[in-house]
Design a protein around this motif. Structure first.
Motif, PDB file in Angstrom:
ATOM      1  N   LEU A 114      49.176  30.614  38.419  1.00 26.26           N
ATOM      2  CA  LEU A 114      49.655  31.718  37.766  1.00 26.26           C
ATOM      3  C   LEU A 114      49.784  31.144  36.120  1.00 26.26           C
ATOM      4  CD1 LEU A 114      52.093  33.261  40.113  1.00 26.26           C
ATOM      5  CD2 LEU A 114      49.656  33.843  39.707  1.00 26.26           C
ATOM      6  N   VAL A 115      50.101  29.945  35.949  1.00 23.17           N
ATOM      7  CA  VAL A 115      50.298  29.502  34.638  1.00 23.17           C
ATOM      8  C   VAL A 115      48.833  29.741  33.736  1.00 23.17           C
ATOM      9  CG1 VAL A 115      50.672  27.539  33.094  1.00 23.17           C
ATOM     10  CG2 VAL A 115      52.068  27.945  35.140  1.00 23.17           C
ATOM     11  N   ILE A 116      47.954  29.326  34.516  1.00 24.94           N
ATOM     12  CA  ILE A 116      46.524  29.243  33.939  1.00 24.94           C
ATOM     13  C   ILE A 116      45.899  30.745  33.688  1.00 24.94           C
ATOM     14  CG2 ILE A 116      44.209  28.940  34.428  1.00 24.94           C
ATOM     15  CD1 ILE A 116      45.074  26.412  36.069  1.00 24.94           C
ATOM     16  N   ALA A 117      46.346  31.548  34.460  1.00 25.51           N
ATOM     17  CA  ALA A 117      46.209  33.040  34.406  1.00 25.51           C
ATOM     18  C   ALA A 117      46.972  33.757  33.084  1.00 25.51           C
ATOM     19  CB  ALA A 117      46.344  34.161  35.767  1.00 25.51           C
ATOM     20  N   SER A 118      48.367  33.118  32.949  1.00 28.00           N
ATOM     21  CA  SER A 118      48.841  33.718  32.000  1.00 28.00           C
ATOM     22  C   SER A 118      48.637  33.285  30.450  1.00 28.00           C
ATOM     23  CB  SER A 118      50.534  33.160  32.132  1.00 28.00           C
ATOM     24  OG  SER A 118      50.713  31.892  32.083  1.00 28.00           O
ATOM     25  N   LYS A 131      53.956  39.624  45.393  1.00 25.71           N
ATOM     26  CA  LYS A 131      53.259  38.312  45.620  1.00 25.71           C
ATOM     27  C   LYS A 131      53.122  37.341  44.536  1.00 25.71           C
ATOM     28  CE  LYS A 131      50.950  40.561  49.592  1.00 25.71           C
ATOM     29  NZ  LYS A 131      49.724  41.080  50.050  1.00 25.71           N
ATOM     30  N   ARG A 132      53.279  36.166  44.427  1.00 25.20           N
ATOM     31  CA  ARG A 132      53.158  35.132  43.549  1.00 25.20           C
ATOM     32  C   ARG A 132      52.175  34.082  43.747  1.00 25.20           C
ATOM     33  NH1 ARG A 132      57.617  35.805  40.207  1.00 25.20           N
ATOM     34  NH2 ARG A 132      57.576  33.609  39.330  1.00 25.20           N
ATOM     35  N   ASP A 133      51.055  34.563  44.427  1.00 27.67           N
ATOM     36  CA  ASP A 133      49.872  33.794  44.255  1.00 27.67           C
ATOM     37  C   ASP A 133      48.706  34.299  43.637  1.00 27.67           C
ATOM     38  OD1 ASP A 133      47.056  33.678  46.385  1.00 27.67           O
ATOM     39  OD2 ASP A 133      48.178  31.706  46.275  1.00 27.67           O
ATOM     40  N   PHE A 134      47.777  33.665  42.932  1.00 26.19           N
ATOM     41  CA  PHE A 134      46.914  33.993  42.057  1.00 26.19           C
ATOM     42  C   PHE A 134      45.793  34.809  43.060  1.00 26.19           C
ATOM     43  CE2 PHE A 134      42.405  33.659  40.515  1.00 26.19           C
ATOM     44  CZ  PHE A 134      42.578  34.365  39.398  1.00 26.19           C
ATOM     45  N   TRP A 135      45.468  34.504  44.175  1.00 25.99           N
ATOM     46  CA  TRP A 135      44.455  35.173  44.931  1.00 25.99           C
ATOM     47  C   TRP A 135      45.106  36.397  45.507  1.00 25.99           C
ATOM     48  CZ3 TRP A 135      39.903  33.674  43.516  1.00 25.99           C
ATOM     49  CH2 TRP A 135      39.633  32.370  43.221  1.00 25.99           C
ATOM     50  N   ALA A 136      46.204  36.552  45.696  1.00 20.93           N
ATOM     51  CA  ALA A 136      46.897  37.411  46.271  1.00 20.93           C
ATOM     52  C   ALA A 136      46.881  38.789  45.101  1.00 20.93           C
ATOM     53  CB  ALA A 136      48.315  37.364  46.879  1.00 20.93           C
ATOM     54  N   ILE A 137      47.339  38.418  43.804  1.00 19.32           N
ATOM     55  CA  ILE A 137      47.292  39.396  42.766  1.00 19.32           C
ATOM     56  C   ILE A 137      45.807  39.574  42.246  1.00 19.32           C
ATOM     57  CG2 ILE A 137      49.685  38.544  42.438  1.00 19.32           C
ATOM     58  CD1 ILE A 137      48.903  37.300  39.715  1.00 19.32           C
ATOM     59  N   PHE A 138      44.948  38.864  42.642  1.00 20.24           N
ATOM     60  CA  PHE A 138      43.748  38.842  41.986  1.00 20.24           C
ATOM     61  C   PHE A 138      43.157  40.331  41.603  1.00 20.24           C
ATOM     62  CE2 PHE A 138      38.996  39.061  42.428  1.00 20.24           C
ATOM     63  CZ  PHE A 138      38.610  37.811  41.504  1.00 20.24           C
ATOM     64  N   PRO A 139      42.990  41.361  42.337  1.00 15.29           N
ATOM     65  CA  PRO A 139      42.552  42.402  42.205  1.00 15.29           C
ATOM     66  C   PRO A 139      43.396  43.478  41.228  1.00 15.29           C
ATOM     67  CG  PRO A 139      43.027  42.449  44.740  1.00 15.29           C
ATOM     68  CD  PRO A 139      43.728  41.126  43.820  1.00 15.29           C
ATOM     69  N   TYR A 140      44.539  42.757  40.907  1.00 10.81           N
ATOM     70  CA  TYR A 140      45.466  43.529  39.908  1.00 10.81           C
ATOM     71  C   TYR A 140      45.503  43.009  38.459  1.00 10.81           C
ATOM     72  CZ  TYR A 140      47.316  45.089  44.412  1.00 10.81           C
ATOM     73  OH  TYR A 140      47.307  45.508  45.920  1.00 10.81           O
ATOM     74  N   LEU A 141      44.852  41.901  38.360  1.00 14.61           N
ATOM     75  CA  LEU A 141      44.721  41.317  37.133  1.00 14.61           C
ATOM     76  C   LEU A 141      43.741  41.929  36.163  1.00 14.61           C
ATOM     77  CD1 LEU A 141      44.853  37.741  38.300  1.00 14.61           C
ATOM     78  CD2 LEU A 141      46.562  38.650  36.816  1.00 14.61           C
ATOM     79  N   PRO A 142      43.653  41.735  34.578  1.00 11.89           N
ATOM     80  CA  PRO A 142      42.554  42.278  34.026  1.00 11.89           C
ATOM     81  C   PRO A 142      41.277  41.719  34.274  1.00 11.89           C
ATOM     82  CG  PRO A 142      44.428  41.852  32.981  1.00 11.89           C
ATOM     83  CD  PRO A 142      44.635  41.185  34.038  1.00 11.89           C
ATOM     84  N   LYS A 143      40.218  42.157  34.236  1.00 16.85           N
ATOM     85  CA  LYS A 143      39.027  41.680  34.770  1.00 16.85           C
ATOM     86  C   LYS A 143      38.521  40.463  34.148  1.00 16.85           C
ATOM     87  CE  LYS A 143      36.419  45.747  36.021  1.00 16.85           C
ATOM     88  NZ  LYS A 143      35.163  46.641  36.210  1.00 16.85           N
ATOM     89  N   GLU A 144      38.909  40.127  32.755  1.00 14.22           N
ATOM     90  CA  GLU A 144      38.623  38.938  32.161  1.00 14.22           C
ATOM     91  C   GLU A 144      39.262  37.682  32.630  1.00 14.22           C
ATOM     92  OE1 GLU A 144      41.580  40.804  29.209  1.00 14.22           O
ATOM     93  OE2 GLU A 144      40.116  41.436  30.811  1.00 14.22           O
ATOM     94  N   THR A 145      40.585  37.928  33.271  1.00 15.47           N
ATOM     95  CA  THR A 145      41.350  36.897  33.801  1.00 15.47           C
ATOM     96  C   THR A 145      40.862  36.737  35.364  1.00 15.47           C
ATOM     97  OG1 THR A 145      43.208  37.802  32.648  1.00 15.47           O
ATOM     98  CG2 THR A 145      43.855  36.294  34.154  1.00 15.47           C
ATOM     99  N   ARG A 146      40.225  37.561  36.216  1.00 13.74           N
ATOM    100  CA  ARG A 146      39.765  37.224  37.559  1.00 13.74           C
ATOM    101  C   ARG A 146      38.949  35.968  37.563  1.00 13.74           C
ATOM    102  NH1 ARG A 146      38.715  43.737  38.968  1.00 13.74           N
ATOM    103  NH2 ARG A 146      40.525  44.402  38.478  1.00 13.74           N
ATOM    104  N   SER A 147      37.982  35.933  36.513  1.00 17.69           N
ATOM    105  CA  SER A 147      37.091  34.728  36.502  1.00 17.69           C
ATOM    106  C   SER A 147      37.747  33.603  35.813  1.00 17.69           C
ATOM    107  CB  SER A 147      35.920  35.341  35.681  1.00 17.69           C
ATOM    108  OG  SER A 147      36.296  35.625  34.384  1.00 17.69           O
ATOM    109  N   TYR A 148      39.025  33.563  35.451  1.00 17.58           N
ATOM    110  CA  TYR A 148      39.383  32.558  34.539  1.00 17.58           C
ATOM    111  C   TYR A 148      39.684  31.279  35.434  1.00 17.58           C
ATOM    112  CZ  TYR A 148      41.834  30.733  30.575  1.00 17.58           C
ATOM    113  OH  TYR A 148      42.339  29.633  29.549  1.00 17.58           O
ATOM    114  N   VAL A 149      40.579  31.804  36.610  1.00 16.41           N
ATOM    115  CA  VAL A 149      40.795  30.446  37.533  1.00 16.41           C
ATOM    116  C   VAL A 149      39.566  29.897  38.226  1.00 16.41           C
ATOM    117  CG1 VAL A 149      42.233  29.941  39.544  1.00 16.41           C
ATOM    118  CG2 VAL A 149      43.231  30.957  37.693  1.00 16.41           C
TER     119      VAL A 149
END
Length: 508
Positions: A215-219, A237-255
């Motif tokens: 989540l730090v990396i995503a932020s 939920k506080r897990d990257f893969w759990a919030i994956f669909p709700y993130l901006p598209k550019e952030t989904r590929s970031y992690v």
């Protein structure tokens, strides 16, 4: 930092159901609905022109590949179980999840961006030790160094289309908020040590909020506001893969790209990839400069390679060290650092009128930052936009819009923009007015004539830049023409030139 990024173009897209079922047991858990949609976007660093990178001054001293490394254009793909095992064997604190998204990102690095990986492997030998030293000092996971691979491809002067700059791609407001000096002469976002220190403080701040490294990396990519919004939309939920669909598209590929960068930088040999060797020195030292000097003065007096000096000191945008305003750091090879201490006075005096023409120290005598503000006019050149102009002078693009009452970021070539810049304590001297010039009947001295050439006929000749050329060395080929005249004639924002570039030289 949030970035407008390029479309992934099918490279890091979600895989088909058949592919996802190929080795179902080897993938770690990920929401099934997010596998069926596009992962998002890729950073501009992955779209970098490798040939251009290899010809920029900070890396043009590449020699050859390691003779003992098996390098080829053929990539080797492996079973999912192999990728899972290799990621588990990496020394790490941050979880390295493996799934179809991560696999596609690994294949992006190992396949279509092989040349970029060779470049990054070569630069890692120089930049990773200093990054690791900072991460260790802050008690942070050392694998965070691979975030610089995703951000900038380890290019310290990388500049995004929206003005994010340096190894860590700080936007100007964020860089300043973390104490980085950014003005018309200096941009510490390009200083690997200071920018890394700022990035480490950002990581610490975000980890105190989330307690989860992904989540730090995503932020870091989209900002804590967007991460918090995704957490709320996921039901807390506080897990990257759990919030994956709700993130901006550019952030989904970031992690996923961060995980892939960890993999490829450690297992490059398994994919027939070898580092390009560089001549950047590993043994360096720093000296404090208390005068305004030009890097070319240092180069000429010490016999130091000007390209190497620029590579070691990328924070000086115009190759000018404003030490007269505030003591400034100069990084040199260990041998040259010792020589500089004994010859600093000679360096300061060497052709100062040539290299520092029209530049004078701010004589206010007041340490207040407001006294370094200067009103200037910038004439927009072809190819420039609001972001490149803002970055050139170290000001926010929104301020440029406000000062000039612009409704968008588009500016027409030839338009005159008013800017209020921080000149770093060194400003442009006023050009002599007609009344202050010598009468026409009074002959100019030979030295005066040489300093102020005039292309009376309006004619120019063309000069094609060769490897090793600088504006100064080119000017010496044409008596009566100074380096600054060449820079102004060609509308160059600074003294940087590249081999193959064609310059106009005034006929005096």
């Amino acid at each position: 930092m949030r970035r407008y990024l390029l479309a992934l173009s099918g490279i890091c897209l979600s895989l088909s159901v058949a592919f996802a079922q190929k080795e179902t047991n080897t993938y770690e858990t990920m929401p099934t609905d997010s596998i069926s949609e596009e992962v998002g976007l890729i950073p501009e660093s992955l779209d970098a022109n490798v040939d251009s990178l290899l010809n920029t001054w900070h890396i043009q001293y590449f020699t050859k590949k390691d003779d003992f490394c098996e390098d080829s254009e053929f990539n080797v793909s492996f079973a999912d179980s192999v990728y899972v095992d290799r990621l588990k064997r990496l020394p790490r604190i941050i979880p390295m999840t493996y799934n179809p998204v991560v696999r596609n990102c690994i294949e992006l690095y190992a396949g279509r961006r092989r040349g970029l990986v060779r470049y990054m492997l070569g630069m890692a030998d120089f930049y990773f030790p200093l990054i690791e030293q900072k991460l260790d000092a802050y008690g942070l996971p050392l694998e965070l160094k691979y975030l610089a691979v995703v951000e900038s491809a380890l290019n310290p002067i990388a500049l995004s289309r929206v003005g994010a700059c340096g190894l860590w791609q700080f936007m100007l407001p964020t860089g300043k908020s973390y104490g980085l000096e950014i003005n018309s002469l200096v941009d510490e976002r390009r200083d690997p040590v200071k920018a890394t220190d700022a990035a480490c403080r950002y990581f610490k701040d975000m980890y105190a909020i989330y307690g989860d490294w992904n989540l730090v990396i995503a932020s870091y990519n989209c900002g804590p506001g967007n991460v918090n919004k995704a957490i709320r939309r996921s039901g807390g939920k506080r897990d990257f893969w759990a919030i994956f669909p709700y993130l901006p598209k550019e952030t989904r590929s970031y992690v996923p790209l961060f995980i892939a960068a960890n993999y490829i930088m450690n297992y490059s040999c398994d994919h027939n990839l070898c580092a390009i060797e560089t001549s950047l020195p590993l043994a360096t030292d720093t000296v404090m400069v208390n005068n305004t000097i030009h890097l070319q003065q240092v180069s000429d007096v010490l016999g130091a390679d000007i390209g190497q000096l620029k590579a070691l000191n990328p924070q000086y945008k115009r190759d000018i060290i404003p030490g007269s305003s505030t003591p400034s750091v100069l990084k040199l090879t260990a041998a040259h650092a010792y020589a500089f201490v004994t010859m600093e006075d000679s360096i300061r005096k060497y052709k100062a009128e040539e290299f520092l023409a029209n530049l004078i120290p701010d004589a206010s005598g007041n340490d207040s930052k407001s006294d370094t503000k200067e009103r200037i006019t910038h004439v927009v050149k072809r190819g420039e936009n609001l972001y490149t102009i803002s970055n050139l002078y170290g000001v926010a693009s929104r301020d440029v819009r406000k000062w000039n009452k612009l409704k968008s970021s588009k500016v027409a070539s030839g338009r005159r923009l008013v800017l209020y810049i921080d000149n770093g304590g060194v400003r442009l001297a006023d050009k002599p007015s007609a009344s202050s010039e010598k009468p026409a009947s009074e002959p100019a001295s030979k030295s005066t004539a040489a300093k102020t050439p005039v292309a009376a006929s309006g004619d120019y000749i063309s000069y094609k830049v060769k490897s090793g050329d600088s504006l100064y060395t080119i000017s010496k080929k044409y008596p009566g023409v100074t380096a600054q005249v060449i820079q102004e004639t060609n509308g160059l924002p600074n003294s940087d030139i590249r081999p193959g570039q064609v310059l106009k030289i005034p006929v005096v």
